[in-house]
Design a protein around this motif. Structure first.
Motif, short mmCIF file in Angstrom:
data_model
loop_
_atom_site.label_atom_id
_atom_site.label_comp_id
_atom_site.label_asym_id
_atom_site.label_seq_id
_atom_site.Cartn_x
_atom_site.Cartn_y
_atom_site.Cartn_z
N ALA A 1 0.82 -1.18 0.15
CA ALA A 1 0.05 0.14 0.10
C ALA A 1 1.00 1.38 -0.14
CB ALA A 1 -0.86 -0.01 1.33
N SER A 2 1.98 1.23 -0.78
CA SER A 2 2.71 2.43 -0.83
C SER A 2 2.21 3.23 -1.83
CB SER A 2 4.06 2.12 -1.07
OG SER A 2 4.17 1.41 -2.40
N GLY A 3 2.67 4.63 -1.64
CA GLY A 3 2.46 5.48 -2.59
C GLY A 3 1.27 6.41 -2.64
N THR A 4 0.22 5.83 -1.91
CA THR A 4 -1.03 6.53 -1.64
C THR A 4 -0.94 7.82 -0.75
OG1 THR A 4 -1.61 4.73 -0.10
CG2 THR A 4 -2.62 4.64 -2.18
N ILE A 5 -0.17 7.42 0.58
CA ILE A 5 -0.18 8.63 1.19
C ILE A 5 1.42 8.80 1.55
CG2 ILE A 5 -0.79 9.76 3.24
CD1 ILE A 5 -3.11 8.16 3.34
N SER A 6 2.09 9.56 1.01
CA SER A 6 3.58 9.43 1.07
C SER A 6 3.88 10.61 1.75
CB SER A 6 4.20 9.50 -0.25
OG SER A 6 3.62 10.64 -1.01
N SER A 7 2.95 11.51 2.38
CA SER A 7 3.50 12.75 3.09
C SER A 7 2.69 12.99 4.30
CB SER A 7 4.08 13.83 2.25
OG SER A 7 2.83 14.28 1.66
N GLN A 8 3.07 13.62 5.35
CA GLN A 8 2.30 14.00 6.12
C GLN A 8 1.22 15.00 5.65
OE1 GLN A 8 4.29 14.93 9.68
NE2 GLN A 8 5.59 12.89 9.54
N SER A 9 0.17 15.08 6.39
CA SER A 9 -0.68 16.26 6.12
C SER A 9 -0.48 17.62 6.46
CB SER A 9 -2.41 16.05 6.57
OG SER A 9 -2.45 16.55 7.74
N PRO A 10 -0.87 18.59 5.94
CA PRO A 10 -0.13 20.02 6.24
C PRO A 10 -0.43 20.48 7.50
CG PRO A 10 -1.68 19.99 4.30
CD PRO A 10 -1.60 18.51 4.61
N ASN A 11 -1.61 19.89 8.12
CA ASN A 11 -1.67 20.58 9.40
C ASN A 11 -1.41 19.59 10.44
OD1 ASN A 11 -3.78 18.68 8.74
ND2 ASN A 11 -5.54 19.65 9.80
N LEU B 1 -2.29 4.36 15.00
CA LEU B 1 -3.27 5.35 15.16
C LEU B 1 -2.58 6.71 15.05
CD1 LEU B 1 -5.64 4.13 18.15
CD2 LEU B 1 -6.16 4.72 15.92
N ILE B 2 -1.49 7.08 15.71
CA ILE B 2 -0.98 8.34 15.30
C ILE B 2 -0.62 8.70 14.01
CG2 ILE B 2 0.95 9.77 16.39
CD1 ILE B 2 -0.99 9.54 18.68
N ALA B 3 0.18 7.41 13.60
CA ALA B 3 0.48 7.69 12.03
C ALA B 3 -0.51 7.95 11.17
CB ALA B 3 1.16 6.36 11.53
N PHE B 4 -1.78 7.31 11.41
CA PHE B 4 -2.94 7.73 10.46
C PHE B 4 -3.31 9.12 10.83
CE2 PHE B 4 -4.06 4.34 7.78
CZ PHE B 4 -3.78 3.26 7.99
N SER B 5 -3.53 9.31 12.11
CA SER B 5 -3.94 10.81 12.42
C SER B 5 -2.87 11.81 11.63
CB SER B 5 -3.73 11.02 14.14
OG SER B 5 -4.00 12.27 14.32
N SER B 6 -1.89 11.65 11.79
CA SER B 6 -0.94 12.66 11.33
C SER B 6 -1.12 12.64 9.62
CB SER B 6 0.60 12.07 11.58
OG SER B 6 1.51 13.14 10.96
N TYR B 7 -1.09 11.59 9.00
CA TYR B 7 -1.03 11.43 7.50
C TYR B 7 -2.43 11.90 6.80
CZ TYR B 7 3.58 9.73 7.00
OH TYR B 7 5.27 9.55 6.79
N LEU B 8 -3.43 11.85 7.82
CA LEU B 8 -4.85 11.84 7.26
C LEU B 8 -5.23 13.26 7.59
CD1 LEU B 8 -6.68 8.59 7.51
CD2 LEU B 8 -5.66 9.71 5.34
#
Lengths: 643, 180, 100
Positions: free
Chosen positions: B114-124, C46-53
């Motif tokens: 499942a790589s590539g879909t989310i590769s970076s942390q969200s901006p906030n 959980l923290i990883a998902f929270s941060s990335y989403l």
């Protein structure tokens, strides 16, 4: 008066219920006996009233159906409780109620002191109820109800002294034998009834007979129906092959033997065949079988009665033999003659049994005639009436037995075959011989018992009055059937003629002119009877050694006759023992226990085996539970992944 | 290879190693110590994910309170170095290893491709980890669970006290002697 | 730069290590510690998902998980102490009366 026909059946039923429910509490024996006898006497009264009215009606109006209520209404099967009052049924009703009334009165004295006194009269009333139901029914099913009812009462009454022993086994065994053998006959009756219903769509006599009348003679369906019904008759009326229960039925009290096994129940088969005369007239093959079976049984049973030593056994075989005569008559198409013999036989056979009962009572329960003798000076009334009955059964004119038996023999010769006549003729001789052997050994000669210890006494009035009444009937009873050849008009046969009209037409018998043959045959039968009586008295009164030397010379035949041709043993070996052993070994052990129980237990054992396996999961070790957790998780995840 | 990646790989390696070593130690005290190391690494990993508050709470609560409690209990029970607890049920170990590897393979089967879909942390992500933001969310959207948790802690306190209390005779207040 | 699934792989690895420990170790306290390891691995993911989403729900859940874990640790250790007082052992293989 016809509409009161239901009362005939009602009185004994009420008597049965009263005595059955309250009899134990009634302390007075006289009251119990009176209630029972009154019920039967009242029925007799109503029957007489109906008979009188019937005589005043023209012939075409004598047949009535009195319907009480609807019993079964199930689809195509509709059966009512309804009574058919015609000449045949009123005749049977008069015989049944009349003789029953006399025997009830006799029993008041005979059963005195018995601890089951009330039970006896209860069963007797139930029996009369069932028998009347049988003869008055207007359809096969209701008749079968009465048929089964008399069988039941026979069982109950034979086994009345249920805690006693009887010959080589017990009284209970004897009553069981009667019931089971009857059952075999009933099976035939039932199948016959089923066939009737399937083919004629109804079980009512009128409907079945009118439908059957248009069939052609010799059709195979009628052959089977009549044959199966006759099988039922052989069971109930003790013919070959199902006569074996009647000698054992002597285990019951003597009034029972007189009423059920001489006068009424055993004549039910004869009545049934006579009632279905239309069916039998259209099945000539069955008629032949009936005649042959009747004749052979008559001869066979007479030979056995020749050597028996128990007073009641001789009379029992005599009954089987006389019933054979009745079936012989029916088989050659002489329906009215058969019924005439039913009536006269009821009189003298009941008298013989009641007399035997008086002897047994007076001799304090001794039944072996070898231990009797010379009783005529102790019991004069019994002796005289017994002698009259013996003359009647031997066929000595002008007693009733002569007219009825002679009529049968004449018809057997004329409408049957000379062979049948000859068998009947020979049997008549044997009958006379063994009856007077019985009379001589019991009442005459020197007493063969210890006169100082045993004091026989005459029976009380309640017992002797019925004896006298029956003796009178045995003497005059034949006069209503004097044949044309002797100057009479045979009122009996004319009375019954309308009932057998259809059958007689079908049989197309040639009406017989008075001929010389008839007189010759009459003379022959009287002479052989007289010969038999003469030889019996000679041997057993004066020259006893002849009897003994005969027994030694023909030791083999003597043994054969004494042991009733080993028929019981043969049945036991071929039928009874295989069934019992087969049931025990194969059906019970093999199938019931081995297969059915095994399978049921197997499911139980399988359940407990499976649970044994499964309980090992609960090891108590926490981590093995956790392992199972993880297995489950793996399974779920793989389900989600790879679906 | 930038700084972030190096930090991540380092922390991840130490954390994984300490987890494995923890389960292999014979002495429970050693296991406890490795677990504390693991918790610290996890705290570091939370920091790489910009979850400052949670990282602090992890160190304070888990490493600081819970593990201290564990070590207290181990010391209290004076279990020694565990040489007496030998493994005698071999089948348990083998099935456990088999099952666990199965589980691991399945999870990797899900996660690795499942790589590539989310590769970076969200901006906030940075803003989300602050105490102020967490406080705001906690006391508005998650107020009810917050209050219920306080009840839960109350139950835990009462329960722990009752279960561990010594009765006058020296046994425990709850239950009697457990016999086989 | 670090894809999300790296964190998830690490979390899976720690989880499986915890599972193995629960199934294999016989000291009750060590089993308990492995359970804490499993809880932490879940926290990480959980923290990883929270941060990335960008969804704070993950961090909130971690908050509550930690609270509950603390309460559970307290009560669980109290049970182990009570057990030890009665049976003088913490070997879970010997605590097996609840069986067939």
């Amino acid at each position: 008066m016809y509409s009161y026909a239901g009362l005939i059946i009602l009185f004994p039923l009420v008597g049965f219920l009263l005595l059955g429910l309250f009899g134990r509490k009634i302390k007075s024996e006289t009251l119990v006996g009176s209630i029972a006898s009154a019920a039967v006497i009242l029925s007799f009264g109503v029957a007489v009233a109906i008979f009188v009215e019937m005589l005043s009606l023209p012939v075409e109006e004598r047949h009535h159906i009195i319907s009480q209520f609807q019993w079964i209404a199930a689809g195509a099967l509709s059966v009512n409780v309804a009574f058919q009052v015609d000449q045949l049924s009123i005749l049977m009703t008069l015989i049944v109620t009349g003789v029953s009334a006399l025997i009830h009165i006799y029993s008041i004295g005979y059963m005195h002191g018995d601890k089951g006194y009330w039970r006896f009269f209860t069963y007797l009333n139930l029996f009369v109820f069932s028998m009347l139901m049988l003869v008055l029914a207007d359809n096969f099913l209701l008749m079968f109800l009465g048929w089964e009812g008399v069988g039941l009462c026979s069982y109950l009454l034979i086994g009345f002294w249920y805690d006693r022993n009887f010959e080589k086994s017990t009284v209970a065994d004897a009553s069981k034998k009667a019931f089971i053998v009857n059952r075999i006959g009933d099976f035939g009756f039932l199948i016959g009834m089923f066939l009737i219903f399937v083919n004629f769509g109804s079980l009512t006599f009128d409907s079945v007979f009118s439908q059957a009348a248009v069939l052609s003679p010799g059709s195979s369906i009628l052959f089977w129906i009549t044959l199966l019904l006759f099988l039922g008759a052989t069971g109930k009326s003790a013919q070959i092959p199902l006569y074996i229960w009647l000698p054992d039925a002597m285990a019951g009290p003597t009034p029972v033997s007189a009423l059920i096994h001489a006068a009424t129940m055993v004549t039910a088969g004869v009545y049934m065949v006579a009632r279905c005369s239309v069916l039998y007239a259209l099945a000539p093959a069955t008629m032949e079988i009936v005649a042959v079976v009747g004749a052979v049984t008559a001869f066979f049973a007479a030979t056995i009665g020749l050597v028996q030593n128990d007073i009641k056994k001789v009379l029992a075989y005599s009954t089987v033999s006389q019933l054979g005569y009745m079936f012989l008559a029916l088989g050659v198409g002489a329906f009215a003659s058969g019924l005439f013999h039913v009536m006269t036989h009821a009189f003298f056979k009941a008298l013989l049994f009641l007399g035997a009962g008086a002897v047994i009572h007076g001799m304090h329960d001794e039944q072996d005639i070898q231990k009797m003798g010379g009783l005529k000076k102790y019991m004069p009334t019994t002796y005289k009436t017994f002698f009259i009955a013996a003359l009647a059964i031997s066929g000595i004119p002008p007693l009733s037995g002569f007219f009825s038996k002679d009529e049968i023999l004449w018809r057997a010769f004329a409408d049957g075959s000379p062979i049948l006549w000859f068998i009947g003729f020979a049997t008549a001789g044997i009958t006379a011989f063994y009856m007077f052997r019985l009379v001589s050994l019991t009442f005459e000669g020197k007493p063969r018992f210890d006169e100082n210890h045993l004091h026989p006494h005459e029976a009380p009035k309640t017992m002797t009055i019925p004896l006298i009444a029956l003796a009178a009937l045995s003497v005059i009873g034949g006069f209503i059937g004097i044949p044309a050849s002797l100057g009479g008009n045979n009122g009996f046969e004319h009375f019954l003629e309308p009932v057998f009209d259809t059958a007689n037409t079908k049989l197309a018998l040639v009406s017989h002119e008075i001929s010389a043959t008839e007189y010759v045959l009459m003379l022959l039968s009287v002479s052989i009877a007289v010969t038999g009586i003469y030889y019996a008295r000679t041997i057993y009164l004066r020259k006893q050694n002849i009897a003994e030397s005969f027994a030694k010379r023909f030791a083999g035949s003597y043994k054969l006759l004494f042991n009733k041709y080993y028929v019981d043993e043969a049945y036991d070996a071929t039928v009874v023992t295989p069934i019992v052993k087969g049931s025990e070994k194969l059906l019970w052990r093999g199938i019931d226990v081995g297969m059915i129980d095994y399978t049921v237990n197997l499911t139980g054992r399988a359940a407990s085996f499976a649970s044994e396996m499964f309980r090992r999961i609960q090891t108590g070790v926490t981590q093995s539970y956790a392992i199972i957790f993880v297995c489950g998780i793996l399974f779920i995840i793989s389900m989600l992944l790879f679906r | 290879m930038n700084f972030e990646q190096i930090v991540f790989y380092l922390l991840a390696a130490v954390s994984a190693a300490s987890a494995v070593l923890m389960i292999l130690q014979r002495s429970p005290v050693n296991s406890a110590l490795f677990l504390i190391l693991n918790f610290f690494c996890l705290g570091g990993l939370y920091l790489t994910l910009h979850a400052q508050f949670i990282a602090m709470v992890q160190v304070l609560v888990y490493a600081g309170a819970i593990m201290v409690l564990f070590v207290f209990v181990i010391m209290l029970l004076n279990l020694g170095d565990g040489r007496k607890l030998k493994e005698t049920l071999k089948w348990k170990a083998y099935t456990a290893i088999a099952l666990t590897s199965g589980l691991l393979l399945e999870l990797l089967y899900i996660f690795v491709p499942a790589s590539g879909t989310i590769s970076s942390q969200s901006p906030n992500a940075v803003e989300m980890g602050t105490v102020e933001y967490i406080g705001k969310v906690l006391f508005t959207k998650f107020l009810f669970p917050f209050e219920v948790t306080s009840l839960l802690l109350l139950a835990a306190i009462v329960g722990a006290v009752i279960l561990a209390k010594k009765s006058a005779r020296g046994g425990s207040a709850i239950g009697g002697k457990i016999t086989e | 730069m670090i894809p999300l699934n790296f964190y998830l792989i690490l979390s899976a690895f720690m989880f499986c290590a915890g599972v193995l420990g629960v199934l294999v170790r016989r000291n009750a306290i060590v089993v308990f510690m492995c359970i804490e390891l499993m809880l932490n691995s879940v926290n990480l993911s959980l923290i990883a998902f929270s941060s990335y989403l960008g969804d704070p729900t993950g961090q909130m859940l971690v908050f509550f998980v930690m609270t509950v874990a603390a309460a559970e640790a307290a009560v669980g250790l109290a049970i182990i102490i009570a057990l030890f007082r009665n049976k003088q052992t913490v070997n879970i293989d010997e605590i097996n009366i609840l069986k067939w």
